[in-house]
Design an enzyme around this catalytic site. Structure first.
Site, PDB file in Angstrom:
ATOM      1  N   GLU A   1       0.826  -1.217   0.000  1.00 48.58           N
ATOM      2  CA  GLU A   1       0.000   0.000   0.000  1.00 48.58           C
ATOM      3  C   GLU A   1       0.860   1.266   0.000  1.00 48.58           C
ATOM      4  O   GLU A   1       0.519   2.266  -0.630  1.00 48.58           O
ATOM      5  CB  GLU A   1      -0.908  -0.020   1.237  1.00 48.58           C
ATOM      6  CG  GLU A   1      -1.951   1.060   1.262  1.00 48.58           C
ATOM      7  CD  GLU A   1      -2.939   0.937   0.111  1.00 48.58           C
ATOM      8  OE1 GLU A   1      -3.765   0.014   0.129  1.00 48.58           O
ATOM      9  OE2 GLU A   1      -2.876   1.767  -0.810  1.00 48.58           O
TER      10      GLU A   1
ATOM     11  N   GLU B   1      12.894  11.427  -4.239  1.00 48.55           N
ATOM     12  CA  GLU B   1      13.662  10.201  -4.322  1.00 48.55           C
ATOM     13  C   GLU B   1      15.149  10.553  -4.209  1.00 48.55           C
ATOM     14  O   GLU B   1      15.548  11.693  -4.439  1.00 48.55           O
ATOM     15  CB  GLU B   1      13.398   9.517  -5.667  1.00 48.55           C
ATOM     16  CG  GLU B   1      11.951   9.091  -5.882  1.00 48.55           C
ATOM     17  CD  GLU B   1      11.456   8.132  -4.823  1.00 48.55           C
ATOM     18  OE1 GLU B   1      12.093   7.094  -4.607  1.00 48.55           O
ATOM     19  OE2 GLU B   1      10.436   8.439  -4.177  1.00 48.55           O
TER      20      GLU B   1
ATOM     21  N   LYS C   1       3.842   4.293 -10.215  1.00 42.52           N
ATOM     22  CA  LYS C   1       2.654   4.144  -9.378  1.00 42.52           C
ATOM     23  C   LYS C   1       1.421   3.898 -10.247  1.00 42.52           C
ATOM     24  O   LYS C   1       0.545   3.090  -9.900  1.00 42.52           O
ATOM     25  CB  LYS C   1       2.455   5.390  -8.509  1.00 42.52           C
ATOM     26  CG  LYS C   1       3.541   5.538  -7.429  1.00 42.52           C
ATOM     27  CD  LYS C   1       3.553   6.935  -6.829  1.00 42.52           C
ATOM     28  CE  LYS C   1       4.600   7.065  -5.724  1.00 42.52           C
ATOM     29  NZ  LYS C   1       4.876   8.477  -5.361  1.00 42.52           N
TER      30      LYS C   1
END
Ligand code: HSE
Length: 403
Positions: A122, A183, A198
């Site tokens: 998740e 990131e 994603k």
């Protein structure tokens, strides 16, 4: 289902790892132990004692008492090998590694089936917004028409600060970095690749189709200029980076990641800073909007905790849409209307517009608003990199899945 006792072996103690640690220390009624944390760098100062850490992955992978591996490292290839070995030796996994998942999900699904183990992730999509679980459980039979939104916190932070405070790109990029939103390699964020990964994961759960991320047209925000933001301001619009997957006909879907002008009445208009928003549109439930923090240690740690807990009750993804096989084709053969800001005549000639609705020229800025085929845009994508251009989709209108 009785709750099973969880002994965790954790990989990584960065932004999300430390966030999870805080979240665990404050969670009640849930008994779990982190037995060891495997990290790479021996010399980095840590906020907890050295006895918690190991530098050898075998210490975790070969420990029969550890029944859950929580993988929170940056390196996608290393993560893949850790996750694979864990699943193949009877350990369940919780991971937040969207890069790794977007590359390897088909194989990881096979491994789960073969070895009877489970991976939950998740936290890989949209921070603490429980979008994967909702797609799996709530939308398992509803006919989804589209899923779109803001899936990347750092770029949304950058766009918000540039738009609201007139801050320069380089300054807000640095701020986002200090806040732990970006990131380790920020080009993954600003070039739209993180949002694209994603989108690939979400597409699998929403439509049962696994897309190679490379097949998704992806354009980020790294070449946005104050001129583009000024243009948005003047029209009462904002610019957001919007990944979209939508049904085109009975059996096909299309997907893309592209900056888009957003109208004031749109759900995404007020999604600012590191927040994410997901709009799921389905035939009968119509539109639902999920809103929450998309990046940062604590929100992401909260999503990891939720998976650790779900795992302790033996929850597994069933990949229902994958086995229903309703949407079977992926297409890029659709028209798309864009704003295209360019410098030279050659930049404009490059683009095979089928229709130009608006055209603006001045001494130092030119743009057109026109329609072309997404397939052409995809083909030309590599050539846009070295030019002084920016493109964004025009605002949604109407009440179809487009909006
Ligand atoms: N770099 C990611 C983002 C972190 O900005 O959304 C959360 O996945």
């Amino acid at each position: 289902v009785m709750q099973n006792r969880v002994k965790i072996g954790m990989f990584g103690y960065g932004c999300v790892g430390q966030g999870l640690h805080d979240v665990l220390l404050n969670s009640r009624g849930f008994r779990t132990d982190i037995k060891k944390i495997c990290v790479k760098n021996k010399n980095k100062p840590r906020r907890i004692g050295a006895e918690h850490f190991t530098y050898e992955k075998e210490v975790i992978l070969d420990d029969p008492e550890i029944n859950l591996v929580v993988e929170l490292i940056n390196d996608a290839d290393e993560a893949y090998s850790i996750v694979k070995e864990s699943l193949m030796t009877g350990k369940n996994v919780v991971s937040a590694n969207k890069r790794m998942l977007a590359k390897h999900l088909p194989e990881l699904i096979e491994i789960q089936k073969q070895y009877g183990t489970s991976i939950l992730y998740e936290a890989s999509c949209c921070g603490c917004i429980p979008i994967i679980r909702n797609l799996e459980e709530y939308y398992d039979n509803e006919m989804l028409l589209s899923v779109k939104g803001i899936f990347n916190g750092s770029t949304n932070y950058i766009l918000s600060k540039m738009y609201n405070d007139n801050s320069p790109y380089a300054t807000v990029l640095k701020e986002a970095q200090e806040l732990g939103y970006l990131e380790v390699d920020p080009s993954l964020d600003v070039d739209g690749l993180d949002a694209r990964d994603k989108l690939a994961i979400i597409t699998l759960h929403a439509f049962g189709l696994f897309l190679d991320p490379e097949e998704i047209f992806t354009y980020g925000i790294s070449s946005i200029s104050t001129f583009d933001l000024q243009y948005a301001h003047e029209k009462g619009l904002k610019i957001k980076l919007v990944p979209t997957v939508r049904k085109i006909d009975d059996s096909s879907i299309a997907s893309y990641v592209i900056p888009q002008f957003i109208k004031q009445e749109h759900f995404l208009f007020n999604v600012e800073n590191e927040y994410n928003g997901v709009i799921a549109e389905a035939a009968f439930s119509n539109k639902q909007f999920f809103y929450g923090r998309g990046a940062g240690g604590h929100p992401t740690g909260s999503a990891v905790l939720s998976d650790i807990s779900a795992n302790s009750y033996e929850y597994k993804y069933e990949y229902k849409k994958l086995f229903q096989k309703i949407e079977t084709n992926y297409t890029r053969n659709i028209p798309i209307e864009i704003y295209y800001r360019y410098r030279n005549k050659e930049d404009l000639e490059l683009m095979p517009f089928t229709d130009i609705r608006e055209s603006y020229k001045s001494h130092d800025h030119n743009f057109v608003v026109g329609t072309l085929n997404l397939e052409d845009l995809y083909r030309l994508r590599p050539l846009l990199k070295d030019r002084e251009v920016f493109l964004a989709r025009t605002p949604d209108n109407g009440s179809t899945a487009e909006k």
